[in-house]
Design a protein around this motif. Structure first.
Motif, short mmCIF file in Angstrom:
data_model
loop_
_atom_site.label_atom_id
_atom_site.label_comp_id
_atom_site.label_asym_id
_atom_site.label_seq_id
_atom_site.Cartn_x
_atom_site.Cartn_y
_atom_site.Cartn_z
N SER A 54 47.12 22.35 26.80
CA SER A 54 45.94 22.44 27.67
C SER A 54 46.37 22.94 29.04
O SER A 54 47.48 22.69 29.50
N PHE A 55 45.45 23.64 29.70
CA PHE A 55 45.71 24.17 31.04
C PHE A 55 44.39 24.46 31.71
O PHE A 55 43.33 24.55 31.06
N ASP A 56 44.44 24.61 33.03
CA ASP A 56 43.26 24.92 33.82
C ASP A 56 43.21 26.40 34.16
O ASP A 56 44.22 27.02 34.47
N VAL A 57 42.01 26.96 34.07
CA VAL A 57 41.74 28.32 34.55
C VAL A 57 40.56 28.21 35.49
O VAL A 57 39.43 28.01 35.05
N GLY A 58 40.83 28.33 36.79
CA GLY A 58 39.76 28.12 37.75
C GLY A 58 39.25 26.69 37.64
O GLY A 58 40.00 25.73 37.74
N SER A 59 37.97 26.55 37.40
CA SER A 59 37.37 25.22 37.27
C SER A 59 37.24 24.78 35.82
O SER A 59 36.70 23.71 35.55
N GLU A 60 37.74 25.61 34.88
CA GLU A 60 37.60 25.28 33.47
C GLU A 60 38.94 24.84 32.88
O GLU A 60 40.00 25.31 33.30
N ARG A 61 38.88 23.96 31.91
CA ARG A 61 40.07 23.53 31.18
C ARG A 61 40.02 24.10 29.77
O ARG A 61 39.03 23.99 29.07
N VAL A 62 41.12 24.72 29.38
CA VAL A 62 41.23 25.33 28.05
C VAL A 62 42.18 24.46 27.24
O VAL A 62 43.25 24.08 27.71
N GLU A 63 41.79 24.17 26.00
CA GLU A 63 42.60 23.31 25.14
C GLU A 63 42.80 23.99 23.79
O GLU A 63 41.87 24.53 23.21
N SER A 73 40.45 33.46 27.01
CA SER A 73 40.50 32.80 28.31
C SER A 73 39.21 33.06 29.08
O SER A 73 38.58 34.11 28.91
N PRO A 74 38.82 32.13 29.95
CA PRO A 74 37.67 32.40 30.83
C PRO A 74 37.94 33.63 31.69
O PRO A 74 39.09 33.92 32.02
#
Length: 1313
Positions: free
Chosen positions: A848-857, A897-898
């Motif tokens: 998991s990691f953050d991209v901007g204000s979103e979290r991707v899992e 990714s976002p």
């Protein structure tokens, strides 16, 4: 980057840092409220819900009116505009919802402009940025702008809003005033800045300016000198090109020209900032916050300019040789050159501006109005009705190869103007007459640049012109009369319209639209006076070049459409959405542990790092893996002529770069390079205190005066170290200066000095002097990075690395093994970013990691447990297009990714291997951890960290399967090795055949000592067949391969101290026979394989396994045959004594059939893979390093006999052409049965008579020999005399081998062969 480069860049970097500090300081001071002090009239909007909701009430924290702005309609076409009164620098925006209401804006965008025309969207990360807004009416949300906005007008565009209410907002902008001198360039005027002296020699330059233009070409600055130096900055096809030449020599061997391109779409009539910083050959080229660092070509550091440097074009003096380069048309501001404010000097008339027709200090507005179309846009414009002339023209820019530009219905047909595969197409269709006219012009028009199109159709013909090129105008006849319909659609998306044209949307921009040769009044369209439109943005072209800067790494080729980009990674050595993932392994070591064999491989030691993969030779024949880098120097290269200063210089080049070599040597455990200097009257090093005649240059161009076999600081050769030189007065053989050939050779092993890149030979100019030089390949062993490991013994233990730099693309890879079901592998705890990899439930890896204000899992589940204490590999990557998690190279998950939040982070955050935030950490071993191609040194950090130990054991659990053919895996600190000592094979994985070619009379004998025979045979065999504790075998396995073209012969004979034996023979017809004599039977038990001729020159494999009475026979890839010893037979092979290969020489009771039929002249051919239980007699005979009771007689040449590992599964008996019961099979080679195939019986009789004669002669010879050497049953030999007096090879064997000088008391009968 080299150490020297870093030193050279220090002044520039210090300047950049100081500028950055100053800029950040200015940003801190640039915090004035810009919107709140403005009057009500400075706020305007697309509409208002009611008077109390007016735009002027949209001030932060204000309650007047209805407490904020709300538009009449709640949709994406609404906007709120703020007029700041003059150009301001905006650094932040703050928003609120409408006071005490359910109205707020949850997401929004910003546009800005200097003129209320040509709006530009705020971009970040290469996208039109969407800001996160409010979630209630009173909360304040502030956003710092990544890049400050310089503009007078700001537009707030709501994108999403409250679900319970309407659009509502209060806002404020923060920043400060901005002012700069602006100069307008008309294409004629050029600013000439004259130097104080006629010539200047400049080591450091700092040039900055801002420009704005609608022209795609033009020179912004230019300066040159008479010696050929120059600097030039110009627009070419709307891209900015910087060219610098610090000097080239007259012979052309030094070429100083350097050219770098940056940016694109720079003809968008927006301001762009440029900064050029140069210190010697190091240059920082910055365009709109994107910096390229490069180093100029050549060897010169100073820029030599004459008289002047010009801005806006070329000075008159260089125009004749300018090659038609255009002057700049547009505006510039803030021009500075090495501290001088050029625009200020122009205003004060301190600079020559005589070439200007009309010098103005303002920037004129563009007259054109851009129209922006998305996938759901269209624009409808009126035109003349029932006209016989159709005339439409426009300019467009797009990335999409297809799209509909214009459609218009005619009286009885229709016309469309479109883009198809990058070409402009004209299509006219008449449905009733089944008429279709299709023409096209241009190519590659989806390049993002402006292109003009002009279409004219009248009186039975049509003309199509692209980019004003009249010469390439396409004409066609029209067999119908034109009669216009009066309505024109642009953009391709026709909502609620009945058209015959396919709906293919145009995504891009248009301007200068003309209908019936009249410009379209888009202002009237916007006001609803004429025409109509849907989802069209006027006064804006929101085109984005997603390929500049190139998001495709490692020189991947970028292509794009309006919405996205894609990367072509072919030929780069990388793969993935952004060409970030390496295709090749990091070293030969990694290839070996994938089970690969020796060969040529591509390796990529730094993974996703900047250094490209390269090809090396991998030698895996030894326990350690060797990596070899070859060079261009042939062995024994003659050195006869001096090139410079009386010395001969030999350049050694490799098939790799210096950086690639450094990757290999830095990670290797050991490196070596062989050098040899053969000489005749050519001295090498001189005395240790004297000046060397010859030296070599290694890494970093360092000069070394030691030779192979010696070390740094010791000016000696190998013989000088070992005190065995030709002349003891010297320390090299060649320094004796003899007329005969001598040589100094040895290995250079100090890897920090390797490889050898140059050898300078200094003593070949004298008469009679000769020298030959050999520089071998660079050979390196091991890969410390691959085995860099740490063991975590507590769930609370972790390793802390404080300097982890995250980037837009980040990849992490490592190996792990554990017996625990849960644990955090690693995480970073940055202030604004988050990354986490974890093991869950013993079978799931979670990323998991953050991209901007979103979290991707992402998560990948393994079908087998991961907590099996075996090595598993995890590879995780995130980039601006996708995130990938891969497990063991097979199981993977990919997520898009976002679009926002992939800013390349310039800060360093903390990295934890294990868990530091109270979670359950990782228990087990981790190794080869790499982040963005850089190996994290786990071992070094583990040495100083409690609960973590360096290194890891237990590699055999994961890699033991690579040890084949019964080889045993042996644990090592940094890997494993295969012990092949108890197998018939050799090599790193016990897969190399060990065999030998037997000449006539050759035999191999392996003797079991009485006290050790049982011990040796008790070892586990190849197929795990056990041996009882006593020396009497009830089960055994015999495996071997052979090839021969002659028969009969004995292949293998296993004797005992009793009359028991096992023999494998080839009979006269080439068929195989196995003979077992275990006692209890009057005759040996035989297995005849009558249906296969094995003496056909082809390799054959034999596997004989016995367990008590059951015998299993496997020949080649054919089905296993099972046989059973008779009940009367004993089941023990008692007191095994010897193994004979190829021929039998034995004293004692021997089966006479073996001797009479098969033992003479002996086996001729190849034997390999010979193994009897755990004994490999042939391998022991061929490997002198193995101390074994084995003897060889005759000529035995090592060979693998052409045997290869079994890769074909056993064939079913039904499909076996050699199977006994196969229909129609005839086997004429059974010597025990009468042939039934019509063979001539007379020939058989004659052959029998001849055989009897030969047998009689042999009996007489045996009797004679027995009589000559009879001496009371014992044999005494004299080695020297015996060899001389031996009458034949066999006799020589008998009298020479001490192993045969024994008295056989238990034997009643003796055989001599």
């Amino acid at each position: 980057m080299s150490y020297l480069s870093v030193l050279l860049l220090l002044p520039v970097l210090c300047g950049i840092i100081s500028i950055s500090i100053a800029a950040s300081s200015a940003s801190r001071k640039c915090e004035d409220s810009l919107a709140t002090p403005l009057p009500y009239s400075s706020f305007t909007s697309s509409s208002v819900f009611a008077r109390a909701y007016g735009a002027g009430y949209a001030k932060l924290n204000r309650k007047q009116g209805a407490g904020g702005w709300s538009p009449l309609e709640t949709n994406r076409n609404q906007w709120l505009q703020v007029d700041l009164g003059s150009r301001k620098q905006v650094v932040a925006i703050v928003t609120q919802g409408r006071y005490s209401s359910s109205d707020w804006t949850s997401k929004y965008r910003l546009l800005y402009s200097d003129t209320q025309k040509n709006w530009r969207p705020y971009l970040q990360d290469g996208n039109i940025w969407t800001f996160e807004g409010n979630v209630n009416s009173e909360g304040v949300v502030r956003h710092e702008l990544q890049h400050a906005i310089l503009a007078r007008y700001i537009r707030f565009i709501p994108v999403e809003w409250s679900r319970e209410g309407r659009i509502g907002v209060r806002l404020d902008l923060y920043g400060c005033s901005y002012w700069a001198d602006v100069i307008s360039f008309d294409g004629h005027g050029v600013i000439s800045y004259r130097f104080r002296s006629k010539k200047v020699k400049i080591m450091k330059d700092v040039i900055s300016l801002k420009f704005r233009t609608t022209a795609r070409d033009g020179v912004l600055l230019h300066g040159e000198g008479q010696q050929g130096d120059y600097i030039s900055l110009e627009l070419r096809r709307a891209r900015l090109q910087l060219s610098i030449n610090l000097g080239s020599n007259q012979y052309g061997s030094i070429q100083g020209h350097t050219s770098v391109t940056s940016g694109s779409l720079l003809d968008d009539d927006h301001w762009h900032s440029v900064v050029i910083e140069r210190y010697r050959r190091n240059v920082n080229f910055t365009l709109d916050h994107h910096t390229q660092q490069f180093r100029t070509n050549g060897e010169f550091d100073h820029l030599d300019l004459d008289y002047e440097i010009s801005f806006g074009g070329l000075p008159v003096s260089v125009k004749p040789s300018s090659g038609g380069r255009e002057n700049f048309v547009g505006c510039m501001e803030g021009i500075t050159y090495n501290g001088d404010n050029i625009t200020n000097l122009v205003r004060r008339k301190k600079v020559d501006t005589s070439s200007f027709r009309n010098l103005t200090f303002s920037c004129a507005e563009s007259s054109s109005v851009s129209v922006f179309f998305n996938s759901t846009s269209f624009l409808r414009l009126p035109g003349q009705t029932y006209s016989d002339t159709l005339a439409v023209s426009l300019s467009f820019r797009t990335w999409n190869p297809n799209g509909l530009l214009m459609y218009t219905p005619l009286a009885d047909s229709w016309v469309e103007l479109g883009l198809t595969e990058g070409k402009v197409t004209f299509l006219m269709r008449h449905d009733t007459k089944k008429l279709r006219i299709d023409i096209s012009s241009g190519s590659g028009l989806n390049d993002g640049l402006w292109h003009s199109v002009h279409l004219t159709a009248l009186e039975y013909y049509a003309m199509l012109t692209v980019d004003g090129d009249e010469a390439s105008t396409v004409r066609t006849t029209i067999p119908i009369y034109i009669q216009t319909g009066g309505t024109y659609y642009f953009g391709g998306y026709f909502l609620n319209t009945n058209t015959g044209s396919p709906q293919r949307s145009f995504q891009g921009c248009m301007q200068m639209i003309h209908v019936d040769d009249h410009p379209a009044d888009l202002r009237a369209v916007e006001q609803g006076l004429i025409g109509s439109f849907e989802n069209v943005s006027l006064d804006m072209c929101a085109i984005i070049d997603r390929c500049v800067p190139n998001p495709c790494e490692h020189s991947g080729r970028c292509s794009q459409t309006w919405d996205t980009f894609s990367c072509n990674c072919n030929g780069t050595g990388y793969t993935g959405a952004t060409c970030h993932t390496p295709m090749y392994q990091q070293s030969c070591e990694e290839y070996k542990h994938q089970g690969k064999s020796s060969g040529s491989y591509w390796i990529d030691p730094d993974g996703s790092g900047p250094i490209a993969p390269f090809r090396v030779s991998c030698d895996m024949t030894e326990e350690k893996v060797w990596t070899t880098l070859k060079n261009n120097l042939s062995p024994q290269t003659s050195v006869t002529s001096a090139e410079q200063e009386g010395k001969a210089v030999l350049q050694i080049t490799y098939n790799v770069t210096d950086e690639q070599v450094l990757l290999v040597t830095s990670s290797a455990e050991y490196c070596e390079q062989y050098v040899a200097y053969a000489c005749r009257m050519s001295r090498l090093l001189n005395t240790p205190d004297g000046s060397p005649f010859t030296w070599w240059v290694g890494r970093a161009n360092e000069r070394h005066s030691y030779w192979g076999g010696s070390g740094p600081g010791i000016q000696k050769c190998s013989c000088g170290i070992e005190h065995n030189c030709t002349d003891p007065k010297y320390y090299c053989n060649c320094d004796a200066d003899l007329r005969s050939w001598r040589e100094d050779a040895g290995l250079l092993v100090y890897k920090d000095h390797l490889p050898v890149s140059q050898v300078v030979v200094g003593d070949t100019g004298r008469a009679g002097s000769e020298a030959k030089l050999t520089v071998g390949p660079l050979r390196c062993q091991g890969d410390r990075n691959y085995w860099n490991a740490a063991s975590f013994s507590s769930p609370a233990s972790y390793l802390h690395f404080p300097s982890f730099r995250e980037e837009a693309s980040t990849d992490i890879s490592f190996y792990f093994k554990t017996s625990s079901t849960h644990g955090v592998f690693l995480e970073n705890l940055g202030t604004t970013d988050f990354l986490h990899i974890e093991l869950r439930g013993g079978s799931v890896v979670f990323f998991s990691f953050d991209v901007g204000s979103e979290r991707v899992e992402l998560s990948v589940r393994s079908p087998v447990p991961l907590n099996d204490d075996q090595w598993h590999r995890v590879e995780a990557e995130k980039n601006i297009k996708e995130a990938v998690l891969q497990l063991n190279g097979q199981y993977r998950e990919v997520r898009h990714s976002p679009p926002q939040g992939h800013t390349k982070l310039e800060y360093y955050s903390d990295l934890y291997i294990g868990a530091s935030s109270g979670q359950r950490g990782f228990l087990g071993c981790m190794r080869a951890l790499k982040i963005n191609g850089v190996t994290i040194d786990l071992e070094e950090r583990a040495k100083v960290t409690a609960g973590v130990n360096p290194g890891c054991q237990g590699h055999c659990n994961s890699y033991g399967m690579h040890c084949r053919n019964g080889g045993t895996c042996v644990e090592q600190y940094n890997g494993y090795s295969c012990d092949c000592s108890l197998t018939a094979y050799d090599g790193p994985f016990c897969t190399d055949d060990v065999g030998g070619y037997f000449e006539t009379g050759t035999l191999v004998r392996y003797d079991f000592p009485p006290d050790a025979g049982a011990i040796a045979l008790r070892e586990e065999s190849l197929s795990n067949v056990g041996v009882p504790s006593e020396a009497n075998l009830t089960q055994e396995e015999l495996v071997f391969s052979f090839s021969t073209s002659s028969a009969p012969s004995i292949l293998v004979y296993i004797s005992s101290r009793t009359q028991d034996y096992l023999a494998v023979v080839l009979r006269h017809n080439g068929t195989l026979q196995i003979r077992y004599s275990l006692g209890g039977l009057t005759e040996p038990y035989t297995i005849d394989v009558d249906h296969r001729n094995m003496a056909n020159g082809q390799p054959h494999s034999v596997n004989i396994t016995r367990n008590l009475r059951e015998i299993r026979l496997q020949l080649d890839h054919y089905p296993v045959s099972t046989y059973t010893l008779p009940e009367a037979s004993d089941t023990q092979l008692n007191l095994v004594k010897s193994i004979f290969l190829g021929k039998v020489f034995e004293t004692g009771q021997i089966d006479p059939i073996l001797i009479e039929r098969y033992n003479t002249p002996g086996f001729v051919g190849c034997l390999s893979r010979v193994q009897f239980n755990s004994v490999a007699p042939l391998k022991a005979a061929l490997r002198s390093s193995l101390a074994s009771p084995v003897s060889t007689h005759g000529i035995l040449v090592p060979s693998n006999c052409g045997a290869s590992p079994l890769t074909i599964s056993p064939m079913a008996s039904a499909s076996d052409p050699w199977y006994l019961e196969a229909a129609g099979a005839v086997f004429p080679f059974n010597e025990d049965k009468t042939s039934e195939d019509g063979v001539d019986r007379n020939s058989a009789i004659i052959g029998g008579i001849i055989s009897m004669v030969i047998f009689t002669v042999l009996c007489i010879m045996v009797f004679v020999i027995r009589h000559m050497f009879r001496h009371k049953g014992s044999y005494h030999t004299n080695e020297a005399k015996g060899a001389e007096s031996a009458d034949c090879a066999d006799a020589a064997i008998i009298v020479n081998d001490p192993a045969f000088t024994e008295t056989i008391d238990e034997s009643k009968k003796e055989w001599f062969i």
